[in-house]
Design an enzyme around this catalytic site. Structure first.
Site: not given
Ligand code: 5GP
Ligand code: ZN
Length: 128
Positions: A86, A93, A99
Site C-alpha cells: 500500500n 497505508q 513494506h
Molecule cells: P499497511 O496498512 O501500512 O499496509 O500495513 C501495516 C501493517 O502493519 C498492518 O497490517 C498492521 O497490522 C501491522 N502493524 C502495525 N503495527 C505493528 C507492530 O507494532 N508490529 C507488527 N508486527 N505489525 C504491526
C-alpha cells in the site's frame, strides 16, 4: 526514523516475531494478521513508499520477499497467497515505512490465536 514503529522493530527496540533477517531487510509476522502466517517484509532503512525507495534496495527487498514466501509456502502449505503493498493513507497505508505484505490464503481458514501465533513464528524461523 525515531518515531517509526518499523524502524524500531528493525533495530530490535520493539519486539516482533522475526522470521527472516539479512543486512538490508527483515521480515516479521503482522501483529494483526489477516490469516495464519501473514508476514511483512521491509528494508531496514526507512523509506516511505514505492516512490522513494532506491531501486537497488527495492530489488533486495523483493529477493527477501521471494525467499520468505517460499518458506511460508513450504512450512504452512497455504492454497495460495497474496502480495500486497500500500502507498499513501488513501490506499490503506497505515505505517509510513515501505513494506510488502505476504498474506497466505487457505481453503479452510484456520482461526489464529496467540498460541498459534508463536507456533507459526517458530515454524517459519526453523528452516529445514
Ligand atoms: P499497511 O496498512 O501500512 O499496509 O500495513 C501495516 C501493517 O502493519 C498492518 O497490517 C498492521 O497490522 C501491522 N502493524 C502495525 N503495527 C505493528 C507492530 O507494532 N508490529 C507488527 N508486527 N505489525 C504491526
Ligand atoms: Zn521506518
Amino acid at each position: 526514523m525515531k518515531t517509526c514503529i518499523f524502524c524500531q522493530i528493525a533495530k530490535g527496540k520493539i519486539p516482533a516475531q522475526i522470521v527472516h533477517r539479512d543486512d538490508k531487510t527483515i521480515a516479521f509476522l503482522d501483529s494483526q494478521p489477516k490469516s495464519a502466517g501473514h508476514t511483512l517484509v521491509i528494508p531496514r532503512e526507512h523509506f516511505t513508499s514505492l516512490l522513494d525507495i532506491p531501486a537497488g534496495l527495492l530489488a533486495d527487498v523483493v529477493q527477501s520477499l521471494q525467499k520468505v514466501a517460499q518458506n511460508i509456502n513450504k512450512q504452512l502449505k497455504p492454497d495460495g497467497f497474496n502480495i500486497c503493498q500500500n502507498n499513501g493513507a488513501f490506499a490503506g497505508q497505515t505505517i509510513n515505512h515501505f513494506h510488502f505484505h505476504i498474506i497466505p490464503r487457505y481453503q479452510n481458514h484456520p482461526p489464529i490465536n496467540k498460541k498459534d501465533f508463536l507456533v507459526l513464528a517458530k515454524k517459519l524461523t526453523n528452516k529445514k
